[in-house]
Enzyme design. Sequence first.
Site, mmCIF file in Angstrom:
data_model
loop_
_atom_site.group_PDB
_atom_site.id
_atom_site.type_symbol
_atom_site.label_atom_id
_atom_site.label_comp_id
_atom_site.label_asym_id
_atom_site.label_seq_id
_atom_site.Cartn_x
_atom_site.Cartn_y
_atom_site.Cartn_z
ATOM 1 N N GLU A 1 3.726 10.646 13.203
ATOM 2 C CA GLU A 1 2.650 11.124 14.072
ATOM 3 C C GLU A 1 3.302 11.570 15.383
ATOM 4 O O GLU A 1 4.420 11.164 15.691
ATOM 5 C CB GLU A 1 1.637 9.995 14.318
ATOM 6 N N CYS B 1 1.180 -2.943 15.642
ATOM 7 C CA CYS B 1 2.079 -2.801 14.486
ATOM 8 C C CYS B 1 3.532 -2.674 14.919
ATOM 9 O O CYS B 1 4.434 -3.089 14.197
ATOM 10 C CB CYS B 1 1.663 -1.613 13.631
ATOM 11 N N ASN C 1 -7.061 -2.969 15.246
ATOM 12 C CA ASN C 1 -6.341 -3.387 16.465
ATOM 13 C C ASN C 1 -6.466 -2.388 17.612
ATOM 14 O O ASN C 1 -6.498 -2.784 18.770
ATOM 15 C CB ASN C 1 -4.880 -3.736 16.160
ATOM 16 N N GLU D 1 1.064 4.691 8.073
ATOM 17 C CA GLU D 1 1.740 4.016 9.195
ATOM 18 C C GLU D 1 1.411 2.543 9.059
ATOM 19 O O GLU D 1 0.290 2.118 9.321
ATOM 20 C CB GLU D 1 1.236 4.620 10.515
HETATM 21 O O1 TXE Z 1 -6.201 -4.566 7.234
HETATM 22 P P1 TXE Z 1 -6.193 -3.441 6.136
HETATM 23 P P2 TXE Z 1 -7.186 -5.789 7.437
HETATM 24 C C1 TXE Z 1 -2.513 -6.700 9.114
HETATM 25 C C2 TXE Z 1 -2.831 -8.011 9.811
HETATM 26 C C3 TXE Z 1 -4.117 -8.449 9.184
HETATM 27 C C4 TXE Z 1 -3.990 -7.879 7.785
HETATM 28 C C5 TXE Z 1 -5.304 -7.584 7.111
HETATM 29 O O2 TXE Z 1 -1.827 -8.926 9.496
HETATM 30 O O3 TXE Z 1 -4.284 -9.822 9.182
HETATM 31 O O4 TXE Z 1 -3.289 -6.681 7.952
HETATM 32 O O5 TXE Z 1 -6.172 -6.862 8.000
HETATM 33 C C6 TXE Z 1 -9.411 -0.174 5.035
HETATM 34 N N1 TXE Z 1 -8.526 1.566 0.306
HETATM 35 N N2 TXE Z 1 -2.841 -5.533 9.901
HETATM 36 O O6 TXE Z 1 -7.759 -6.275 6.159
HETATM 37 O O7 TXE Z 1 -6.613 -3.994 4.815
HETATM 38 C C7 TXE Z 1 -10.095 -1.174 5.933
HETATM 39 O O8 TXE Z 1 -11.495 -1.097 5.783
HETATM 40 C C8 TXE Z 1 -8.695 2.231 1.451
HETATM 41 C C9 TXE Z 1 -1.742 -4.731 10.331
HETATM 42 O O9 TXE Z 1 -8.146 -5.424 8.467
HETATM 43 O O10 TXE Z 1 -4.884 -2.767 6.209
HETATM 44 C C10 TXE Z 1 -9.612 -0.733 7.303
HETATM 45 O O11 TXE Z 1 -10.381 0.384 7.742
HETATM 46 N N3 TXE Z 1 -8.936 1.632 2.625
HETATM 47 C C11 TXE Z 1 -2.161 -3.404 10.790
HETATM 48 C C12 TXE Z 1 -8.179 -0.285 7.032
HETATM 49 O O12 TXE Z 1 -8.129 -0.021 5.631
HETATM 50 C C13 TXE Z 1 -8.994 0.293 2.651
HETATM 51 C C14 TXE Z 1 -3.430 -3.273 11.503
HETATM 52 C C15 TXE Z 1 -7.113 -1.299 7.382
HETATM 53 O O13 TXE Z 1 -7.355 -2.465 6.639
HETATM 54 C C16 TXE Z 1 -8.812 -0.470 1.485
HETATM 55 C C17 TXE Z 1 -4.454 -4.119 10.960
HETATM 56 C C18 TXE Z 1 -8.566 0.223 0.267
HETATM 57 N N4 TXE Z 1 -8.365 -0.421 -0.891
HETATM 58 C C19 TXE Z 1 -4.121 -5.222 10.218
HETATM 59 N N5 TXE Z 1 -8.922 -1.772 1.810
HETATM 60 C C20 TXE Z 1 -1.051 -2.530 11.374
HETATM 61 N N6 TXE Z 1 0.161 -2.731 10.949
HETATM 62 O O14 TXE Z 1 -1.316 -1.646 12.169
HETATM 63 C C21 TXE Z 1 -9.154 -1.837 3.136
HETATM 64 N N7 TXE Z 1 -9.217 -0.584 3.646
#
Ligand code: TXE
Length: 497
Positions: A478, A304, A171, A270
């Site tokens: 942070e 977020c 995001n 976070e």
């Molecule tokens: O997020 P992820 P995703 C929410 C939003 C979205 C959902 C899924 O609702 O539809 O999460 O999005 C890495 N070990 N948010 O799949 O899974 C991944 O490659 C270590 C809220 O994109 O949280 C990416 O770099 N790392 C949110 C990062 O984690 C892993 C912002 C975030 O991915 C991993 C984004 C693992 N097992 C989405 N699996 C907020 N609250 O800020 C994935 N990643």
Amino acid sequence: MSDIALLPEVRSFIQRQHGHYINGQAVLGNGANSFSVINPATEHVIATVNGATLDQVDAAMQAASAAFQGVWAQTTPMERGQCLNRLADLLEKHNEELAQLETLCSGKTIQLARALEIGSSAQFLRYFAGWATKISGETLNVSLPSFHGEQYSAFTRREPLGVVAGIIPWNFSIMISIWKLAAALTCGCTIVLKPSEFTPLTMLRVAELAKEAGIPDGVINIINGDGRELGSALISHSLCAKVTFTGSVPTGLAVGKAAMDGKLTHVTLELGGKNAAVFLADLSVDKMVEGIIEAGYLNQGQICAAAERFYIPAKLISPVLDALKQRLAGFKIGSPLDESTDMGPLANKAHYDKILKLFAQARSDGSEIIYGAEPLAGAGYFVLPTIIRAHSSKDRLMQEETFGPVGTFLAYDDENELISMINNTPFGLAASVWTNDLGKAMRMIPHIKAGTVWVNMHTFLDPAVPFGGTKSSGIGREFGSAFIEYYTELKSIMIRY
Ligand code: TXE
């Protein structure tokens, strides 16, 4: 209005073959696990990235470790601050180039990309640069007995943790990377960043600018590819001293468990949540509508800290929702490269599909849809900003994070019930109270279980103000001075003389 022209340097950058950035060099990889970057506004492939192999993850960690023990350890705190300030200068100089790149990958409007991804990142860098010379321990008084005239002295040192693994969501791929990178480097740590698979490009360009800013090779490394595989490899790597993660709650929990497993690696999480915004009855309908738009609909709700649960006085909820509907219906939804666009697409297909599923569920649950809950016809992951009126706090959309432009509204009769309504969630990242009666807001603040409480504002972050979640929204903070605790180890020294 129409789309701005892409800069020639943006066109040439996306045409390159992309991979990673390790030890001051672009590294391509073998292409065996390459993936495409899709422009969410057009659904066109804009670039191809070679995913990292586990050997490349290891090379990045080794480079970061060598820099941590070598060149970065030899810099003075002042020099570290100067490096961050020079990087801030270069971000500002390349604002348009980076903003265009980020808009192409994430669908964020160009105005927001310029202001937040780049402008705000430069400010955070300068704030952290100022801390570099001010991180220190304490001299302590010791009360041990003296039998033969011996005396004691004690002091503490703040020592950098080592190599930090930063796992970044899609995001705000530059801004969140910069938060983590600046905190780590200021404290004397080095970093390996793993951007989201959806937004892997822009930090590769920032890493080149970091080199131009004089940040030594190996201090900043970027690894692109599958989150699960590479994330696990980074966290479990023997050289990983700390993991800092921003992202979804389920992935954050997995990251936290993996960090704890085996070697108690330091971890900051976070995560998201289901943030509440409460409006007290003394405000005008117009003020409420302005506040709701600020709290819930910026960047298509993909923030977020954005509010998703809105509590409105029962006697005002109908006029507020009518006025909000009119405002949202006037939003210009379209190309994020058009400077007059209010709302771009959702950032990626997976997220778009998730939001469409939530719309379908809202319909089958019998939720009252006041506006939206529809995709836009044509190419791109566009949806209408959405207003749902909830029947009770138990409604699915009052409980589950959507991370989209979806506000769910509940009427209340009694202000005394607001605290239990706000806290009725497993999450606790942020909340806001909107009122002209500062006394009422001040009395509510201590009872709200959230890492940040805003009054008459929402979503805006400042580098001086600590940020992070309570409950299932995360651990650690942070910004402010709070970050120091999370990137340094406190060593105690006692001396008898
Ligand atoms: O997020 P992820 P995703 C929410 C939003 C979205 C959902 C899924 O609702 O539809 O999460 O999005 C890495 N070990 N948010 O799949 O899974 C991944 O490659 C270590 C809220 O994109 O949280 C990416 O770099 N790392 C949110 C990062 O984690 C892993 C912002 C975030 O991915 C991993 C984004 C693992 N097992 C989405 N699996 C907020 N609250 O800020 C994935 N990643």
